[in-house]
Design a protein around this motif. Structure first.
Motif, PDB file in Angstrom:
ATOM      1  N   THR A  34       0.830  -1.203   0.000  1.00 39.95           N
ATOM      2  CA  THR A  34       0.000   0.000   0.000  1.00 39.95           C
ATOM      3  C   THR A  34       0.864   1.252   0.000  1.00 39.95           C
ATOM      4  O   THR A  34       0.567   2.221  -0.701  1.00 39.95           O
ATOM      5  CB  THR A  34      -0.935  -0.011   1.227  1.00 39.95           C
ATOM      6  OG1 THR A  34      -1.659  -1.230   1.246  1.00 39.95           O
ATOM      7  CG2 THR A  34      -1.884   1.153   1.197  1.00 39.95           C
ATOM      8  N   VAL A  35       1.917   1.228   0.781  1.00 35.66           N
ATOM      9  CA  VAL A  35       2.835   2.377   0.827  1.00 35.66           C
ATOM     10  C   VAL A  35       3.507   2.566  -0.540  1.00 35.66           C
ATOM     11  O   VAL A  35       3.650   3.689  -1.018  1.00 35.66           O
ATOM     12  CB  VAL A  35       3.875   2.191   1.955  1.00 35.66           C
ATOM     13  CG1 VAL A  35       4.948   3.260   1.869  1.00 35.66           C
ATOM     14  CG2 VAL A  35       3.193   2.220   3.304  1.00 35.66           C
ATOM     15  N   ILE A  36       3.890   1.464  -1.153  1.00 38.35           N
ATOM     16  CA  ILE A  36       4.530   1.562  -2.474  1.00 38.35           C
ATOM     17  C   ILE A  36       3.563   2.141  -3.489  1.00 38.35           C
ATOM     18  O   ILE A  36       3.916   3.044  -4.258  1.00 38.35           O
ATOM     19  CB  ILE A  36       5.049   0.180  -2.918  1.00 38.35           C
ATOM     20  CG1 ILE A  36       6.220  -0.254  -2.038  1.00 38.35           C
ATOM     21  CG2 ILE A  36       5.467   0.209  -4.382  1.00 38.35           C
ATOM     22  CD1 ILE A  36       6.669  -1.678  -2.267  1.00 38.35           C
ATOM     23  N   TRP A  37       2.319   1.633  -3.510  1.00 37.52           N
ATOM     24  CA  TRP A  37       1.336   2.161  -4.470  1.00 37.52           C
ATOM     25  C   TRP A  37       1.050   3.634  -4.200  1.00 37.52           C
ATOM     26  O   TRP A  37       0.916   4.436  -5.132  1.00 37.52           O
ATOM     27  CB  TRP A  37       0.036   1.360  -4.410  1.00 37.52           C
ATOM     28  CG  TRP A  37       0.090   0.113  -5.208  1.00 37.52           C
ATOM     29  CD1 TRP A  37       0.121  -1.159  -4.721  1.00 37.52           C
ATOM     30  CD2 TRP A  37       0.155   0.005  -6.627  1.00 37.52           C
ATOM     31  NE1 TRP A  37       0.198  -2.055  -5.762  1.00 37.52           N
ATOM     32  CE2 TRP A  37       0.222  -1.365  -6.943  1.00 37.52           C
ATOM     33  CE3 TRP A  37       0.171   0.933  -7.663  1.00 37.52           C
ATOM     34  CZ2 TRP A  37       0.289  -1.843  -8.246  1.00 37.52           C
ATOM     35  CZ3 TRP A  37       0.234   0.463  -8.958  1.00 37.52           C
ATOM     36  CH2 TRP A  37       0.300  -0.901  -9.241  1.00 37.52           C
ATOM     37  N   THR A  40       1.618   6.552  -6.943  1.00 36.68           N
ATOM     38  CA  THR A  40       0.479   7.250  -7.535  1.00 36.68           C
ATOM     39  C   THR A  40       0.454   8.732  -7.191  1.00 36.68           C
ATOM     40  O   THR A  40      -0.053   9.533  -7.975  1.00 36.68           O
ATOM     41  CB  THR A  40      -0.851   6.615  -7.095  1.00 36.68           C
ATOM     42  OG1 THR A  40      -0.911   6.588  -5.675  1.00 36.68           O
ATOM     43  CG2 THR A  40      -1.002   5.231  -7.661  1.00 36.68           C
ATOM     44  N   PHE A  41       0.977   9.129  -6.050  1.00 41.06           N
ATOM     45  CA  PHE A  41       0.956  10.550  -5.699  1.00 41.06           C
ATOM     46  C   PHE A  41       1.706  11.407  -6.711  1.00 41.06           C
ATOM     47  O   PHE A  41       1.161  12.400  -7.198  1.00 41.06           O
ATOM     48  CB  PHE A  41       1.502  10.768  -4.280  1.00 41.06           C
ATOM     49  CG  PHE A  41       1.568  12.211  -3.896  1.00 41.06           C
ATOM     50  CD1 PHE A  41       0.412  12.913  -3.610  1.00 41.06           C
ATOM     51  CD2 PHE A  41       2.789  12.871  -3.851  1.00 41.06           C
ATOM     52  CE1 PHE A  41       0.471  14.250  -3.277  1.00 41.06           C
ATOM     53  CE2 PHE A  41       2.861  14.205  -3.514  1.00 41.06           C
ATOM     54  CZ  PHE A  41       1.695  14.908  -3.217  1.00 41.06           C
ATOM     55  N   PRO A  42       2.961  11.101  -7.058  1.00 41.56           N
ATOM     56  CA  PRO A  42       3.633  11.934  -8.067  1.00 41.56           C
ATOM     57  C   PRO A  42       2.946  11.875  -9.434  1.00 41.56           C
ATOM     58  O   PRO A  42       2.873  12.891 -10.141  1.00 41.56           O
ATOM     59  CB  PRO A  42       5.048  11.352  -8.164  1.00 41.56           C
ATOM     60  CG  PRO A  42       5.229  10.523  -6.970  1.00 41.56           C
ATOM     61  CD  PRO A  42       3.888  10.103  -6.521  1.00 41.56           C
ATOM     62  N   LEU A  43       2.426  10.702  -9.772  1.00 39.04           N
ATOM     63  CA  LEU A  43       1.741  10.569 -11.050  1.00 39.04           C
ATOM     64  C   LEU A  43       0.509  11.465 -11.111  1.00 39.04           C
ATOM     65  O   LEU A  43       0.294  12.185 -12.099  1.00 39.04           O
ATOM     66  CB  LEU A  43       1.348   9.107 -11.277  1.00 39.04           C
ATOM     67  CG  LEU A  43       0.642   8.808 -12.589  1.00 39.04           C
ATOM     68  CD1 LEU A  43       1.594   9.017 -13.752  1.00 39.04           C
ATOM     69  CD2 LEU A  43       0.096   7.404 -12.573  1.00 39.04           C
ATOM     70  N   LEU A  44      -0.312  11.456 -10.070  1.00 40.84           N
ATOM     71  CA  LEU A  44      -1.507  12.293 -10.043  1.00 40.84           C
ATOM     72  C   LEU A  44      -1.148  13.777  -9.958  1.00 40.84           C
ATOM     73  O   LEU A  44      -1.846  14.615 -10.522  1.00 40.84           O
ATOM     74  CB  LEU A  44      -2.399  11.892  -8.878  1.00 40.84           C
ATOM     75  CG  LEU A  44      -3.061  10.522  -9.017  1.00 40.84           C
ATOM     76  CD1 LEU A  44      -3.853  10.186  -7.774  1.00 40.84           C
ATOM     77  CD2 LEU A  44      -3.925  10.466 -10.255  1.00 40.84           C
ATOM     78  N   THR A  45      -0.062  14.112  -9.279  1.00 38.97           N
ATOM     79  CA  THR A  45       0.371  15.506  -9.213  1.00 38.97           C
ATOM     80  C   THR A  45       0.772  16.008 -10.596  1.00 38.97           C
ATOM     81  O   THR A  45       0.356  17.093 -11.017  1.00 38.97           O
ATOM     82  CB  THR A  45       1.553  15.650  -8.230  1.00 38.97           C
ATOM     83  OG1 THR A  45       1.163  15.127  -6.960  1.00 38.97           O
ATOM     84  CG2 THR A  45       1.966  17.090  -8.083  1.00 38.97           C
ATOM     85  N   ILE A  46       1.569  15.225 -11.299  1.00 40.06           N
ATOM     86  CA  ILE A  46       1.988  15.605 -12.648  1.00 40.06           C
ATOM     87  C   ILE A  46       0.775  15.695 -13.573  1.00 40.06           C
ATOM     88  O   ILE A  46       0.648  16.639 -14.364  1.00 40.06           O
ATOM     89  CB  ILE A  46       3.024  14.607 -13.189  1.00 40.06           C
ATOM     90  CG1 ILE A  46       4.336  14.738 -12.429  1.00 40.06           C
ATOM     91  CG2 ILE A  46       3.254  14.807 -14.680  1.00 40.06           C
ATOM     92  CD1 ILE A  46       5.327  13.638 -12.723  1.00 40.06           C
ATOM     93  N   LEU A  47      -0.131  14.743 -13.462  1.00 45.63           N
ATOM     94  CA  LEU A  47      -1.332  14.748 -14.291  1.00 45.63           C
ATOM     95  C   LEU A  47      -2.195  15.976 -14.025  1.00 45.63           C
ATOM     96  O   LEU A  47      -2.718  16.599 -14.955  1.00 45.63           O
ATOM     97  CB  LEU A  47      -2.129  13.471 -14.046  1.00 45.63           C
ATOM     98  CG  LEU A  47      -3.328  13.239 -14.939  1.00 45.63           C
ATOM     99  CD1 LEU A  47      -2.873  13.077 -16.381  1.00 45.63           C
ATOM    100  CD2 LEU A  47      -4.095  12.021 -14.480  1.00 45.63           C
ATOM    101  N   SER A  48      -2.336  16.365 -12.764  1.00 47.81           N
ATOM    102  CA  SER A  48      -3.153  17.541 -12.450  1.00 47.81           C
ATOM    103  C   SER A  48      -2.502  18.819 -12.967  1.00 47.81           C
ATOM    104  O   SER A  48      -3.193  19.712 -13.475  1.00 47.81           O
ATOM    105  CB  SER A  48      -3.404  17.634 -10.951  1.00 47.81           C
ATOM    106  OG  SER A  48      -2.197  17.893 -10.266  1.00 47.81           O
TER     107      SER A  48
END
Length: 142
Positions: free
Chosen positions: A86-89, A93-101
């Motif tokens: 869970t920590v790995i996911w 996903t946090f940097p991915l969603l930040t870049i996407l936003s």
């Protein structure tokens, strides 16, 4: 004058349509399979390049989903429990969603800039045409 007698209730004057085609004279167009060929054409499309980029990732994800149960034992053997997963996911996903936003925000900004420029251009064209009509009308009268 003859000009005012020709104008109708629509206010279009000499631009009123006198001829209304009957249903028998209208041309019926058949598209056939042209629309499907247009939707799935590869020439000039970004789909082949996108497919080359997305297919390996999709295949890897599919393999991981299929082998999840087999990998469960291997994960427990090396000490990677579900809490660590869970920590790995979350950390992925946090940097991915930040870049996407941020990219989406930039895209929306560009869209609205283009939209406002388009409306400004439309206003300029309207001003130009109205000036052309205004200044050419007295020339016809004189």
């Amino acid at each position: 004058s003859s000009r005012s007698s020709r104008s109708s209730s629509s206010g279009l004057g000499e631009f009123d349509c006198i001829f209304q085609p009957s249903p028998e004279t209208k041309i019926e167009y058949e598209t056939g399979d042209y629309m499907y060929r247009l939707m799935f054409q590869l020439h000039g499309s970004a789909m082949p390049r996108a497919f080359k980029m997305a297919f390996p990732s999709a295949l890897a994800a599919l393999v991981l989903v299929i082998l999840t149960q087999d990998l469960q034992d291997a994960r427990e053997t090396i000490g990677m429990y579900s809490a660590k997963t869970t920590v790995i996911w979350g950390s992925l996903t946090f940097p991915l969603l930040t870049i996407l936003s941020f990219r989406t925000s930039i895209a929306w900004g560009r869209f609205w800039d283009g939209n406002s420029l388009l409306h400004a251009m439309r206003g300029e064209w309207f001003d130009s045409v109205s000036c052309l009509a205004t200044f050419s009308y007295p020339a016809k009268q004189g």
